[in-house]
Design an enzyme around this catalytic site. Structure first.
Site, PDB file in Angstrom:
ATOM      1  N   LYS A 267      -9.473   2.571  -2.549  1.00  0.00           N
ATOM      2  CA  LYS A 267     -10.039   1.764  -1.600  1.00  0.00           C
ATOM      3  C   LYS A 267     -11.254   2.239  -0.603  1.00  0.00           C
ATOM      4  O   LYS A 267     -11.365   3.677  -0.462  1.00  0.00           O
ATOM      5  CB  LYS A 267      -8.631   2.263  -0.409  1.00  0.00           C
ATOM      6  CG  LYS A 267      -8.557   1.826   1.179  1.00  0.00           C
ATOM      7  CD  LYS A 267      -7.798   2.487   2.304  1.00  0.00           C
ATOM      8  CE  LYS A 267      -7.826   1.662   3.513  1.00  0.00           C
ATOM      9  NZ  LYS A 267      -6.173   2.187   3.939  1.00  0.00           N
TER      10      LYS A 267
ATOM     11  N   GLU B 191       0.685  -0.924   0.373  1.00  0.00           N
ATOM     12  CA  GLU B 191      -0.419   0.258   0.052  1.00  0.00           C
ATOM     13  C   GLU B 191       1.071   1.270   0.039  1.00  0.00           C
ATOM     14  O   GLU B 191       2.626   1.437   0.367  1.00  0.00           O
ATOM     15  CB  GLU B 191      -1.009  -0.107   1.135  1.00  0.00           C
ATOM     16  CG  GLU B 191      -1.680   1.322   1.363  1.00  0.00           C
ATOM     17  CD  GLU B 191      -2.693   1.580   2.988  1.00  0.00           C
ATOM     18  OE1 GLU B 191      -3.719   1.693   2.687  1.00  0.00           O
ATOM     19  OE2 GLU B 191      -2.212   0.315   3.744  1.00  0.00           O
TER      20      GLU B 191
ATOM     21  N   CYS C  43      -5.344  -2.925   2.518  1.00  0.00           N
ATOM     22  CA  CYS C  43      -5.337  -2.785   3.626  1.00  0.00           C
ATOM     23  C   CYS C  43      -6.413  -2.900   4.639  1.00  0.00           C
ATOM     24  O   CYS C  43      -7.054  -3.970   5.577  1.00  0.00           O
ATOM     25  CB  CYS C  43      -4.556  -1.656   4.574  1.00  0.00           C
ATOM     26  SG  CYS C  43      -4.001  -1.063   6.179  1.00  0.00           S
TER      27      CYS C  43
END
Length: 252
Positions: free
Chosen positions: A104, A39, A138
């Site tokens: 995300k 990430e 994540c």
């Protein structure tokens, strides 16, 4: 399909240096069909993106150049600025230089990521190497409903900056996602330190049974690879068709 995980130590807010370091790892570990970076691999996990997030797409252009020259796919997330908005954008770059991206969805409120970044709303599955691949970043790992396999993917990739203090959760959740979704799981975390946290890696490839196929060594820059194919996955799904009994629902 040969998949390589690049567990890197990210230099804070220095895309050029991080690109150079990744380039060297690619040279040292040539021959993969897909390379996976962590990430925000070009800057480190920045919750205050002003002056750090990339508006010039330099890391995306670097990924395209590497993918085309090496005839492979490369993926990882980049702190990206578009029209004054910031995104934690997961790029998947194909060997011909084309790309798809996923922004995300679950922003990390604990660190204030939601105050500066705009969440994505689209669930993105790409097709490459004969597999359907779900892109995740994540904190998404903690929300299994969003990533529930609707018989629409065969592999899920989680790129992360997941700190050492919560590494046990990272490992447990990666294995749970593999088991419950009957898929391959790729988890790539970073090592080293940034202004807020320390990282130990914990990058690994997990099979649909929840067993580790290959894993990076903790607390160091490392690259590992594994050959993945659809045949054992399809055989397992036919023998033990768990996904056929999944609950039906819609994510609003």
């Amino acid at each position: 399909m040969k998949v390589s995980l690049l567990q890197t130590d990210i230099v804070w807010a220095n895309p050029q240096k991080n690109q150079e370091n990744a380039h060297r790892l690619l040279d040292e570990h040539a021959g993969a069909d897909l390379y996976v970076l962590p990430e925000m691999f070009s800057t480190g996990f920045a919750t205050e993106p002003q002056g750090i997030a990339e508006a010039d797409e330099s890391s995306l252009q670097w990924m395209k150049t590497e993918a085309q020259q090496r005839h492979c796919a490369i993926c990882g997330s980049v702190a990206t600025e578009v029209d004054g908005k910031f995104y934690n954008r997961f790029y998947f770059v194909f060997p011909d230089g084309s790309e798809r991206h996923y922004d995300k969805h679950h922003l990390f409120t604990y660190s204030g990521e939601h105050h500066r970044f705009t969440p994505g709303e689209e669930r993105v599955v790409v097709e490459y190497g004969g597999m359907r691949i779900l892109l995740q970043v994540c904190y998404d790992l903690r929300f299994p409903v969003f990533s529930r396999n609707r018989s629409d993917y065969d592999m899920a990739i989680y790129v992360a900056s997941w700190p050492t203090v919560r590494l046990q959760a990272w490992t447990a959740l990666l294995h749970a996602r593999a088991i419950e979704n009957q898929c391959y799981i790729i988890g790539v975390d970073r090592t080293g330190d940034d202004p807020a946290c320390s990282y130990s890696g914990g990058s690994e490839i997990i099979d649909p049974y929840g067993q580790t196929i290959v894993a990076c060594e903790r607390d160091k820059v490392d690259v590992v690879a594994a050959e993945l194919s659809m045949e054992p996955l399809e055989a397992f799904r036919q023998k033990f068709p768990v996904l056929n009994d999944a609950d039906k629902f819609k994510v609003e």
